[in-house]
Design a protein around this motif. Structure first.
Motif, short mmCIF file in Angstrom:
data_model
loop_
_atom_site.label_atom_id
_atom_site.label_comp_id
_atom_site.label_asym_id
_atom_site.label_seq_id
_atom_site.Cartn_x
_atom_site.Cartn_y
_atom_site.Cartn_z
N GLY A 32 0.81 -1.22 0.00
CA GLY A 32 0.00 0.00 0.00
C GLY A 32 0.84 1.26 0.00
N ILE A 33 1.85 1.32 0.86
CA ILE A 33 2.68 2.52 0.96
C ILE A 33 3.55 2.68 -0.28
CG2 ILE A 33 4.55 3.61 2.26
CD1 ILE A 33 3.39 2.37 4.79
N GLY A 34 4.12 1.57 -0.77
CA GLY A 34 4.96 1.66 -1.96
C GLY A 34 4.21 2.14 -3.18
N ALA A 35 3.00 1.62 -3.39
CA ALA A 35 2.20 2.06 -4.53
C ALA A 35 1.86 3.54 -4.41
CB ALA A 35 0.93 1.22 -4.63
N ASN A 36 1.51 3.99 -3.20
CA ASN A 36 1.21 5.41 -3.01
C ASN A 36 2.43 6.28 -3.25
OD1 ASN A 36 -1.58 6.37 -1.62
ND2 ASN A 36 -1.22 4.19 -1.25
N ALA A 343 9.68 1.41 4.92
CA ALA A 343 11.04 1.14 4.42
C ALA A 343 10.99 0.12 3.29
CB ALA A 343 11.93 0.63 5.56
N THR A 344 10.23 -0.95 3.49
CA THR A 344 10.09 -1.95 2.42
C THR A 344 9.33 -1.36 1.24
OG1 THR A 344 9.97 -3.63 4.15
CG2 THR A 344 9.36 -4.30 1.93
N GLY A 345 8.36 -0.49 1.55
CA GLY A 345 7.59 0.15 0.49
C GLY A 345 8.42 1.04 -0.40
N LEU A 346 9.46 1.67 0.15
CA LEU A 346 10.35 2.49 -0.67
C LEU A 346 11.09 1.64 -1.70
CD1 LEU A 346 11.87 5.03 1.90
CD2 LEU A 346 10.29 5.51 0.03
N VAL A 347 11.49 0.44 -1.29
CA VAL A 347 12.13 -0.46 -2.24
C VAL A 347 11.14 -0.85 -3.34
CG1 VAL A 347 13.27 -2.69 -2.52
CG2 VAL A 347 13.68 -1.33 -0.45
N PHE A 348 9.93 -1.17 -2.92
CA PHE A 348 8.89 -1.50 -3.89
C PHE A 348 8.58 -0.30 -4.78
CE2 PHE A 348 4.24 -1.40 -4.73
CZ PHE A 348 4.19 -2.43 -5.66
N ALA A 349 8.58 0.90 -4.19
CA ALA A 349 8.27 2.11 -4.97
C ALA A 349 9.31 2.36 -6.05
CB ALA A 349 8.19 3.32 -4.03
N MET A 350 10.59 2.10 -5.75
CA MET A 350 11.62 2.29 -6.77
C MET A 350 11.41 1.36 -7.96
SD MET A 350 15.17 3.03 -4.66
CE MET A 350 15.06 1.62 -3.56
N TRP A 351 11.02 0.11 -7.66
CA TRP A 351 10.71 -0.81 -8.76
C TRP A 351 9.45 -0.37 -9.50
CZ3 TRP A 351 6.29 -3.77 -9.37
CH2 TRP A 351 6.33 -4.69 -10.43
N ALA A 352 8.41 0.02 -8.75
CA ALA A 352 7.15 0.42 -9.37
C ALA A 352 7.33 1.68 -10.21
CB ALA A 352 6.09 0.65 -8.29
N LEU A 353 8.22 2.57 -9.76
CA LEU A 353 8.43 3.81 -10.50
C LEU A 353 9.05 3.53 -11.87
CD1 LEU A 353 8.04 6.81 -10.25
CD2 LEU A 353 10.28 6.99 -9.17
N LYS A 354 9.95 2.56 -11.93
CA LYS A 354 10.51 2.18 -13.23
C LYS A 354 9.42 1.66 -14.17
CE LYS A 354 15.08 0.99 -11.38
NZ LYS A 354 16.07 -0.09 -11.15
N VAL A 376 8.76 13.64 -1.77
CA VAL A 376 8.21 12.29 -1.86
C VAL A 376 8.53 11.51 -0.59
CG1 VAL A 376 8.33 10.11 -3.12
CG2 VAL A 376 8.30 12.27 -4.38
N LEU A 377 9.75 11.65 -0.07
CA LEU A 377 10.11 10.96 1.17
C LEU A 377 9.29 11.49 2.34
CD1 LEU A 377 13.99 10.75 0.76
CD2 LEU A 377 12.31 8.93 0.43
N ALA A 378 9.04 12.82 2.35
CA ALA A 378 8.19 13.40 3.40
C ALA A 378 6.77 12.85 3.30
CB ALA A 378 8.18 14.92 3.27
N PHE A 379 6.29 12.69 2.08
CA PHE A 379 4.95 12.10 1.88
C PHE A 379 4.92 10.67 2.40
CE2 PHE A 379 2.37 9.32 -0.81
CZ PHE A 379 1.10 9.86 -0.60
N THR A 380 5.96 9.90 2.12
CA THR A 380 6.02 8.52 2.59
C THR A 380 6.01 8.46 4.11
OG1 THR A 380 7.29 7.93 0.63
CG2 THR A 380 7.31 6.36 2.45
N ALA A 381 6.77 9.37 4.74
CA ALA A 381 6.79 9.41 6.20
C ALA A 381 5.41 9.76 6.75
CB ALA A 381 7.83 10.43 6.67
#
Length: 815
Positions: A32-36, A343-354, A376-381
């Protein structure tokens, strides 16, 4: 702070003791967090990030409008001068356009995109060259001092090897000499668009007239420029709209022979983003629903965990812990889970962003700037904090509500779930289901739109056709252009594997277009009231190469290209229906208001054929009135060559390049694409939104299924002893399965009904994104309901089957 640190340490120990629970909860939140995060990074780059100019909030686009037309009409240079002289609301106005150029004299001939701008453009933007100077006001008109050009930083570095003495150097662009006046700073781009601009020159280029025709800057009827303006301080957009509308009304009265136009003042960022805003906001809302579903799932997991630890919590209360202590401890666990999920979502987000950048439409502005920036990092936090509160607060308070004595009197058992816990747990599943219905309905509608667009007949055969553009320099006169394309096409047609070849301007779906008014012989009307047609300039064999059917009359023949041949035109079926309803248009004559410099007046053209309609403005747009003129009778310089092949079109790129360079070594191939690519790009927005919504819908369905499965499994586990008694008393295993399936089906049904109501209301906002499907399409809503019911039955069947196979003796000894 000491108590908080103690709570965090204790929460960490508890999570480490339950690795399965921790992993499932963390991965649920990570999705959920990574997709957002991925979607927000695109929204930040495209919609939220300020334009990189001085005080960008006061930049506006000044556009002209016409009734019944949605496209950008453009502004003529004389009208722009009137606006600039008469307005009192703008500090500065700038006119500009982009075009294709060929750089020669520096290694291989290179295709560049350049901008032709009024001299005050950089001043208006508040940006100065990093080297050299800005344009001066007198450089808006032709001068004996030559044509100035300012290079982009990337062009200076890559093509001129970062030459420190570049200022004052002469460069050749499309056969014309320019003098380098300066180099812009790294990263500067104007206009902001997907295809980067490599240099800027002044509008004096349009004031030249090498063939004796009136220059473009003198033609009031030639609306080809975009206009950017900076509002004066304290002037609002509404005030500017009011004054500019009055100025345009006066221009309409002064020049009644031209079609009357209106004015639209639009914030520059909105003009750049265009229709992409609605689609991106829809995706952001959709991914927000995914996050809410993930939070509901985590809340259920935490609630089940709190129930299992009910006795422990009661003991802690008996030993003096306050309700706030219990809530704080529970929130510490949910916060750690949210942090790990983020933290895991950020890894997923990098893949999803590609993946997003690969799927994104090529025309989506600034999308390439998407990334994990500080906003973007502030939004994730912030999302992580919100998630911990949403998922942890309700289970935390619910865990403190049970009575102390009743909990301690439960003996050795791990605790019995209270009715309040059960209701809250079921409520979370109902909420998940309702949200999933909304998301699945939206994705279903977009998918149906995409499938509908895929079935649209574009009016031509798109397979096995490769196209490329050529821009002949000014040294080619009209007759030389005709001869060049005749030689080129003859050689291309002789290549092995080539079935047919032709040339045209513009190609269908290529975004370029020439709109002109026309009158009909013996039907005089005022020029301002004439109908409009999209004009195509084509060579022989065009309709055969394109695969557009001839409905009546004939296509162009070689004698139509001969010197002195009668002026002819072919029209589309839509134009025939509009201009000649109920009549045979063959033999009738029309006069498109466009000609060459050697024509004293534009000629009447005899209609020799009617061809099928082509969706030239997009597959989702209706067919438009189009007309076709032989290239030899209207020899424009920029043309596109289209080649129909018998094999993979890409295999012909090298032979075609060699063929062109054998005729002119300074001509690179521009915009090499297949017709399939043009068709694909025309539906890129819908495909992007459909694919992402489909992914989010599948994710929502999966999370909801896991939620239903988790609740039913938990219910079965808590009722194991009851199931054993039922079986011991003679209950059929099928009866047990049916009872549990009814429980899951009831939960999902309670969510489907409000979900359908919400979906019916919210999908109305998507109407502008849909094609050939209603926002309240019954079949889509029915399919979503059936899918969720089937999911509920499947998710409930596994624990139901497990309950039905339990050994009664084991169940009776349960706990």
């Amino acid at each position: 702070m000491g108590a908080l640190a103690q709570d965090l340490r204790y929460a960490l120990r508890q999570l480490r003791k339950s690795p399965a629970f921790t992993t499932v909860a963390m991965l649920t939140l990570a999705l959920g967090i990574g997709a957002n995060t991925a979607i927000f990074s695109v929204i930040d780059a495209v919609l939220l990030r300020p334009l990189p100019f001085h005080n960008p909030g006061r930049l506006v686009a000044v556009k002209t409008t016409e009734p019944g037309r949605r496209d950008n009409i453009g502004v003529s240079y004389p009208a722009f001068l009137d606006w600039r002289a008469q307005n009192h609301v703008f500090e500065l106005l700038s006119a500009y356009r982009t075009d294709d150029f060929t750089l020669t004299g520096v290694s291989e001939p290179t295709h560049l995109t350049g901008a032709v701008v009024s001299a005050n453009t950089l001043s208006l933007l508040g940006v100065a060259p990093a080297m050299g100077r800005d344009f001066t006001s007198d450089e808006d008109t032709p001068s004996a001092n030559g044509r100035p050009v300012i290079l982009s930083y990337s062009l200076w570095r890559e093509r001129f090897a970062s030459d420190p003495n570049i200022v004052g150097r002469s460069v050749t662009l499309s056969g014309q000499q320019f003098t380098v006046a300066g180099v812009m700073p790294a990263g500067f781009q104007f206009p902001v668009q997907a295809d980067p601009v490599e240099f800027w020159t002044t509008i004096a280029l349009d004031a030249e007239s090498p063939n004796g025709a009136p220059p473009m800057t003198a033609q009031r009827g030639n609306s080809y420029l975009d206009v950017l303006a900076r509002l004066k301080p304290q002037v609002t957009q509404l005030q500017a709209q009011t004054e500019m509308s009055a100025i345009q009304d006066a221009i309409n009265r002064e020049y009644p022979e031209h079609r009357p136009k209106g004015i639209a003042i639009v914030a520059e960022i909105d003009a750049i983003v265009g229709d992409a805003r609605l689609g991106l906001l829809m995706l952001f809302a959709a991914v927000g629903l995914v996050l809410l579903i993930a939070c509901a799932n985590l809340s259920n997991l935490l609630l089940a965990r709190a129930t299992a630890r009910h006795k422990e919590i009661s003991v802690r209360v008996a030993l003096g812990a306050t309700r706030w202590d219990i809530v704080r401890q529970s929130l510490a666990e949910s916060s750690l889970l949210a942090l790990a999920g983020a933290a895991t979502g950020l890894v997923f987000a990098m893949w999803a962003l590609k993946l997003l950048l690969r799927l994104a439409p090529g025309e989506l502005p600034r999308v390439s700037e998407s990334g994990l920036s500080l906003p973007v990092l502030a939004f994730t936090a912030a999302v992580a904090v919100l998630t911990s509160l949403l998922s942890g607060l309700m289970p935390a308070f619910q865990a403190t509500r049970a009575g102390l004595v009743s909990s301690l009197n439960e003996g050795g058992r791990s605790g019995t779930e209270s009715r309040g816990h059960a209701r809250l747990r079921d409520t979370f599943v109902v909420i998940e289901t309702a949200l999933a219905v909304v998301l699945l309905a939206g994705s279903g509608l977009m998918l149906r739109s995409l499938l509908g667009l895929g079935k649209v007949d574009p009016g031509f055969v798109k397979d096995h056709v490769i196209t490329f553009g050529l821009d002949l320099p000014g040294r080619y006169g009209h007759q030389q252009r005709v001869q060049f394309y005749q030689r080129l096409l003859a050689q291309v047609r002789s290549l092995p594997g080539v079935r047919s070849a032709s040339a045209a301007f513009p190609l269908p779906l290529s975004a370029g277009e020439v709109k002109t008014s026309f009158d009909i012989e013996d039907r005089p009307v005022k020029k301002s009231e004439r109908a409009v047609t999209t004009l195509h300039i084509v060579d022989d064999d065009y309709f055969h190469s394109l695969g557009t059917p001839l409905l009546r009359g004939r296509v162009f023949e070689p004698h139509d290209s001969a010197t002195g041949s009668p002026a002819v035109v072919i029209i589309s079926q839509r134009l025939a229906q509009q201009a000649f309803p109920g009549e045979d248009p063959i033999g009738k004559r029309i006069r498109p208001d466009i000609g060459t410099s050697d024509q004293k007046e534009t000629p009447m053209r005899a209609i020799v054929g009617v061809v099928g309609d082509v969706r030239g403005e997009g597959l989702s747009a209706p067919a438009i009135a189009e007309s076709y003129v032989p290239y030899a009778q209207l020899p424009f310089a920029p043309m596109s060559v289209m080649v129909r092949t018998g094999a993979d079109p890409q295999e012909f790129l090298l032979p075609l390049t060699k063929t062109v360079q054998s005729l002119d070594k300074d001509l690179p191939l521009l915009h090499v694409k297949t017709l399939d690519q043009y068709v694909g790009e025309s539906i890129a927005d819908t495909r992007f939104e459909s694919v992402l919504l489909g992914i989010f819908g599948a994710l929502a369905l999966t999370l909801t299924a896991l939620g239903v499965y988790g609740v039913i499994s938990y219910t079965v586990a808590r009722r194991t002893r009851e199931m054993g008694i039922r079986l011991a008393l003679g209950a059929e295993r099928g009866t047990i399965i049916a009872m549990i399936l009814r429980s899951g089906l009831l939960l999902v049904t309670m969510g489907v009904v409000p979900g359908l109501v919400a979906a019916f209301l919210l999908t109305q906002l998507m109407a502008g994104l849909l094609y050939d499907v209603s926002p309240s399409d019954p079949s889509t809503f029915l399919s979503v309901s059936v899918a969720l019911v089937a999911m509920a039955l499947l998710a409930s069947y596994i624990p139901a089957r497990r309950a039905a196979t339990v050994d009664p003796m084991v169940a009776l000894r349960y706990e």
